[in-house]
Structures are given as C-alpha cells and as structure tokens.
Design an enzyme around this catalytic site. Structure first.
Site, PDB file in Angstrom:
ATOM      1  N   LYS A  62       0.935  -1.257  -0.089  1.00 23.25           N
ATOM      2  CA  LYS A  62       0.053  -0.028  -0.022  1.00 23.25           C
ATOM      3  C   LYS A  62       0.996   1.170   0.100  1.00 23.25           C
ATOM      4  CE  LYS A  62      -3.574  -2.783  -0.389  1.00 23.25           C
ATOM      5  NZ  LYS A  62      -4.107  -3.526   0.578  1.00 23.25           N
TER       6      LYS A  62
HETATM    7  C1  PLP Z   1      -5.067  -4.790   0.820  1.00 23.28           C
HETATM    8  C2  PLP Z   1      -6.563  -4.683   0.815  1.00 23.28           C
HETATM    9  C3  PLP Z   1      -7.399  -5.153   2.013  1.00 23.28           C
HETATM   10  C4  PLP Z   1      -6.688  -5.837   3.235  1.00 23.28           C
HETATM   11  O1  PLP Z   1      -5.807  -4.992   3.426  1.00 23.28           O
HETATM   12  P1  PLP Z   1      -4.719  -5.855   4.786  1.00 23.28           P
HETATM   13  O2  PLP Z   1      -4.324  -5.030   5.517  1.00 23.28           O
HETATM   14  O3  PLP Z   1      -3.827  -6.663   3.975  1.00 23.28           O
HETATM   15  O4  PLP Z   1      -5.673  -6.738   5.491  1.00 23.28           O
HETATM   16  C5  PLP Z   1      -8.698  -4.827   1.901  1.00 23.28           C
HETATM   17  N1  PLP Z   1      -9.294  -4.324   0.752  1.00 23.28           N
HETATM   18  C6  PLP Z   1      -8.599  -3.801  -0.150  1.00 23.28           C
HETATM   19  C7  PLP Z   1      -9.369  -3.177  -1.242  1.00 23.28           C
HETATM   20  C8  PLP Z   1      -7.178  -4.075  -0.316  1.00 23.28           C
HETATM   21  O5  PLP Z   1      -6.465  -3.629  -1.298  1.00 23.28           O
END
Ligand code: PLP
Length: 382
Positions: A190
C-alpha cells in the site's frame, strides 16, 4: 540468449516499499527499548494519523481486514443482514462480510473508475440492508456526496474500504477525515506501510468502544487488580515495532503520493493519444494512485494476458493483477453468485494488468514499461 542479447536491466517490480534509514533506526530503538507490543509508538501513530485526518478518532489494527471486520461488528452487523459492496475488489472486502455472518450483496463497478456503481447500489437496497461498503479503488475516491446521500436516505452505515486511499481526497477533503467508518491498510504494497497493519478512522463513541473491545480480548480494567471481559473479543493490536515503521512512513506520505502522481502523469503523457491499452479514469489531484491498472484489449490481441505478463517479465518488468471479480470465486459461487451478473467487474478481472508504480521509481522506468508494452502489444494485434 545469444550474443546479441541486450544487457540485463535491473528487475522492475510492480511495487516496492521505500523504508528510509531514519525509520530503520527508529525500529532498532524500539527493539532495544524493552517494550515491543502496543505501547507509546502505537499511541503516537494513532495521534499522528488523527492529526493527518483532521482530528478524527483513529484506532490501529494488525490489518485492514481485521479493521473492516471489527467495523462491521461495531455496527452490529451479523446474521440476516445485507451489506452492499462492489464485485471488484480485493477479496477481503467481501470475506469480512461473510465472516460476521452477513450477506455480501454485490454491485457492478465502472469500467474505468473501478468504483461501485451508485445507481446499482440504490437498486440493491432491501429491508435487510444495513450498510454499504465501498472501495476507493486504486485511490480514486467514490462520489462521496452521492454515496452519503443514499446512505442517509436509507439510514445505512457506510464502512469505507480505504485500503487504497491513504492520502486521497475528495473535493479537497481527505478520505478518512469525514464519513462514518473509514478503514486503511498499511500492508507493504500500500502507499505507506507498517509491515502488516491497518487503522479505522471515525465511528461513534459506542462503535469506538466496541472496536477497542474486539481488538483486545473484550477486556477492561474493572479495579486496581481486576479485569472484566465484556465480549469474546479477538486480538488485533498493532505492535510498537510496526508503529515505528508507520510513523516514519506517514512523514513521507505526501511526498510518496506526489511522486506517484508524477509517474502516472508520465504514463498518461506517453499514452495520451494512441494507447494500446484502455487507461483507467484519471481523476484529479485527489487521486492517490495506489495502483495503475489499464485493461488489455484482449479481443483485438492474438495473445493472452498471461502471455503479456510473461513477455514483460522477460523484459525485466513485473506485472500484477488487481483483481479477479470476487463473485467468480468458489466461495461466492457457493452463495449463489454466477458469471454474467457483473459484466464490468468480470471484464476488468480478465483484462486488467497492474503496471509498475511506486515512490522510488524513475521517469525512465515508466518509459521502459511503456516501450516494452507497446512493443509486445503492437506485435500482437490481430
Ligand atoms: C489490501 C486490501 C485489503 C486488506 O488489507 P490488509 O491490511 O492486507 O488486511 C482490503 N481491501 C482492499 C481493497 C485491499 O487492497
């Protein structure tokens, strides 16, 4: 490879986190401090995020998945309830709805925005609907005015999956600085990371209390030497080690996102008039560009997506896929969903490719990606 093979260029992944030396030093400091689990760094990260988000309450978790699940529980959503969500997202968005015992009700997304179709949201509302869970796909904000107008009219709670959208803004207001419950992810892919981690911004006082209980065993101190457990909570508290990483990352967020916008502008510039791919919606300066995901015009090509991905890999370029349509997965077919229900999500699922985009990239990397893609795709026109 023969003698005329080009010199090998370094491999360009589709994403890579940037962790600076100062952050690494701050992690070492935590490791030496004797306090590794939730402590002063977690408190400092929540305060820093709250400051960034206009002073709203922020609670961190070990992942956005945990945060989304706790947000649903905090809203009292469970068996018999329906939650409206897009058919195109990372599967966590729908999984958490199923995990609390509710039913995910999918709607299609815009072919270029990848965001949920708000007209279909209105049509999908039933007496059982309790919440809407939109995704700001790739960091492009959903139309917040229309979304919250629909939610307000039908008295629904909104749990925003803002996993892609830290640093995005809608009409000048940061995502997470307003709205009901807004959940961010700090997974390494992210825009900023805490290694694994996430945070919820917003929520009523009662919802915040519930989130805190679900985050840590449902426990409260009931006296100087006693605890009570108010509900069967889980355990999703962030560590100070992770929070130290997050504090270092948050300081760089604006710079990272500005860099992403510059790199994406170069993609658009190079592919302005005659792109061999279908470009995503451009949005405005409030787009945080978590991923850059054009579509391959497969019907006009003699190669598959996999062949494209492999040809790019041979040229030293990593390609991701964000995402297959959720309703086509076995677990969702088992709930009665089937192919053909959400054509845009399905087409995106088939044709999407995630091209390299991360803060440490150079403009020449963008040129390299575009040249390689042009060469492969122009050679594969039917
Ligand atoms: C990465 C992601 C998640 C989950 O995030 P985590 O921190 O890995 O649990 C949820 N929704 C979307 C759209 C994502 O890209």
């Amino acid at each position: 490879m023969n003698d005329t093979a080009k010199p090998v260029e370094r491999f360009l992944p589709f994403t890579r986190p940037t962790i600076d030396e100062e952050t690494i030093a701050s992690v070492a400091e935590v490791l030496r401090s004797g306090w590794l689990a939730s402590g002063p760094k977690v408190a400092a990260l929540e305060t820093a995020l709250s400051d960034y988000l206009g002073g709203r309450a922020v609670r961190s978790q070990t992942s956005a998945t945990a945060g989304l699940e706790m947000a649903l529980l905090a809203c009292g959503i469970g068996p018999g309830d329906e939650v409206i969500t897009p058919a195109l997202s990372f599967v966590a968005t729908a999984n958490v709805i199923v995990r609390v015992g509710a039913r995910p009700v999918f709607v299609d997304v815009g072919l270029d925005s990848r965001n949920l179709d708000l007209t279909q949201v209105e049509e999908a509302i039933t007496p059982r609907t309790r919440a809407i869970m939109p995704v700001h796909f790739g960091g492009l904000p959903v139309d917040m005015e229309r979304l919250y107008a629909i939610a307000g009219r039908h008295r629904l709670r909104v749990i925003e999956d803002a996993a892609h959208a830290i640093g995005s803004s809608w009409r000048g207001k940061r995502i997470g600085s307003f709205g009901d419950l807004v959940v961010f992810s700090f997974h390494p892919n992210k825009n900023i990371t805490t290694i694994e981690g996430g945070a919820i911004s917003g929520g009523s006082a009662a919802e915040l209390r519930s989130i805190e209980l679900h985050r840590w065993h449902g426990q409260v101190k009931s006296g100087p030497d006693s605890f009570d457990t108010l509900l069967a909570g889980g355990k999703s508290n962030l560590s100070d080690v992770a929070a130290a990483v997050g504090l270092g990352q948050l300081k760089r967020l604006e710079e990272f996102n500005a860099r992403r916008r510059v790199l994406v502008a170069r993609y658009f510039e190079l592919w302005g008039t005659d792109a061999p791919v279908r470009l995503p919606e451009r949005g405005d300066a409030g787009h945080s560009w978590h991923v850059f995901t054009p579509l391959l015009p497969l019907e006009q090509l003699s190669i598959t997506r996999l062949a494209f991905i492999e040809a790019m890999k041979e040229r030293g370029i990593g390609i991701g896929v964000h995402y297959p349509a959720i309703h086509t997965f076995s677990a969702y077919r088992a709930l009665g969903y089937r192919e053909g229900q959400f054509p845009n999500a399905e087409r995106i699922g088939r044709e999407t490719v995630t091209l390299p985009l991360f803060a440490a990239m150079e403009l020449t990397d963008v040129e390299r990606v575009v040249n390689a893609a042009n060469e492969i795709l122009r050679g594969a026109r039917k």
